[in-house]
Write a protein that holds these residues in place. Structure first.
Motif, PDB file in Angstrom:
ATOM      1  N   MET A  29       2.339  56.861 -19.043  1.00  0.00           N
ATOM      2  CA  MET A  29       1.506  57.898 -18.464  1.00  0.00           C
ATOM      3  C   MET A  29       0.845  57.334 -17.207  1.00  0.00           C
ATOM      4  O   MET A  29       0.275  56.254 -17.240  1.00  0.00           O
ATOM      5  CB  MET A  29       0.451  58.311 -19.474  1.00  0.00           C
ATOM      6  N   ILE A  30       0.933  58.079 -16.129  1.00  0.00           N
ATOM      7  CA  ILE A  30       0.348  57.667 -14.853  1.00  0.00           C
ATOM      8  C   ILE A  30      -0.759  58.633 -14.471  1.00  0.00           C
ATOM      9  O   ILE A  30      -0.608  59.845 -14.623  1.00  0.00           O
ATOM     10  CB  ILE A  30       1.416  57.639 -13.743  1.00  0.00           C
ATOM     11  N   TYR A  54       0.480  62.351 -15.449  1.00  0.00           N
ATOM     12  CA  TYR A  54       1.842  62.799 -15.767  1.00  0.00           C
ATOM     13  C   TYR A  54       2.670  61.697 -16.417  1.00  0.00           C
ATOM     14  O   TYR A  54       2.369  60.521 -16.308  1.00  0.00           O
ATOM     15  CB  TYR A  54       2.534  63.315 -14.510  1.00  0.00           C
ATOM     16  N   ASP A  55       3.726  62.142 -17.073  1.00  0.00           N
ATOM     17  CA  ASP A  55       4.693  61.251 -17.708  1.00  0.00           C
ATOM     18  C   ASP A  55       5.729  60.862 -16.650  1.00  0.00           C
ATOM     19  O   ASP A  55       6.501  61.698 -16.185  1.00  0.00           O
ATOM     20  CB  ASP A  55       5.363  61.981 -18.874  1.00  0.00           C
ATOM     21  N   GLU A  56       5.726  59.594 -16.278  1.00  0.00           N
ATOM     22  CA  GLU A  56       6.612  59.122 -15.210  1.00  0.00           C
ATOM     23  C   GLU A  56       8.092  59.165 -15.571  1.00  0.00           C
ATOM     24  O   GLU A  56       8.943  59.030 -14.698  1.00  0.00           O
ATOM     25  CB  GLU A  56       6.204  57.710 -14.762  1.00  0.00           C
ATOM     26  N   THR A 116       8.018  62.652 -10.829  1.00  0.00           N
ATOM     27  CA  THR A 116       7.714  61.555  -9.914  1.00  0.00           C
ATOM     28  C   THR A 116       6.590  61.934  -8.954  1.00  0.00           C
ATOM     29  O   THR A 116       6.277  63.112  -8.781  1.00  0.00           O
ATOM     30  CB  THR A 116       8.948  61.199  -9.064  1.00  0.00           C
ATOM     31  N   HIS A 117       6.048  60.915  -8.308  1.00  0.00           N
ATOM     32  CA  HIS A 117       5.029  61.116  -7.275  1.00  0.00           C
ATOM     33  C   HIS A 117       5.588  62.020  -6.168  1.00  0.00           C
ATOM     34  O   HIS A 117       4.909  62.915  -5.688  1.00  0.00           O
ATOM     35  CB  HIS A 117       4.612  59.750  -6.717  1.00  0.00           C
ATOM     36  N   ALA A 124       5.977  67.210  -3.250  1.00  0.00           N
ATOM     37  CA  ALA A 124       6.808  68.359  -2.845  1.00  0.00           C
ATOM     38  C   ALA A 124       6.216  69.657  -3.374  1.00  0.00           C
ATOM     39  O   ALA A 124       6.246  70.692  -2.692  1.00  0.00           O
ATOM     40  CB  ALA A 124       8.242  68.169  -3.338  1.00  0.00           C
ATOM     41  N   ALA A 125       5.664  69.641  -4.582  1.00  0.00           N
ATOM     42  CA  ALA A 125       5.037  70.838  -5.158  1.00  0.00           C
ATOM     43  C   ALA A 125       3.800  71.229  -4.351  1.00  0.00           C
ATOM     44  O   ALA A 125       3.537  72.424  -4.152  1.00  0.00           O
ATOM     45  CB  ALA A 125       4.665  70.589  -6.627  1.00  0.00           C
TER      46      ALA A 125
END
Length: 68
Positions: A1-2, A46-48, A52-53, A58-59
């Motif tokens: 988790m990050i 989030y779950d890496e 992704t970052h 992009a979102a």
């Protein structure tokens, strides 16, 4: 988790925050997301293994705002 904080320019109000949050929540693996137009940032957990970052950035662009 990050957990990370992404600076975001262009958010002016709570509607802007909601737009960014809604777009990020469409990604798989998002556990928590909080946006602040006053602090010009988005905090994401989030779950890496699922996203992704770069996908999160992009979102933010897709929502109409500029990640730093």
């Amino acid at each position: 988790m990050i957990k990370e904080t992404i600076p975001v320019t262009g958010m002016m109000c709570e509607h802007c925050e909601h737009a960014v949050i809604s777009q990020i929540q469409t990604l798989p693996g998002i556990k928590k997301v909080k946006a602040s137009h006053k602090k010009a940032r988005v905090e994401v957990q989030y779950d890496e293994t699922q996203t992704t970052h770069e996908a999160i950035k992009a979102a933010i662009v897709e929502a109409g705002y500029e990640p730093a």
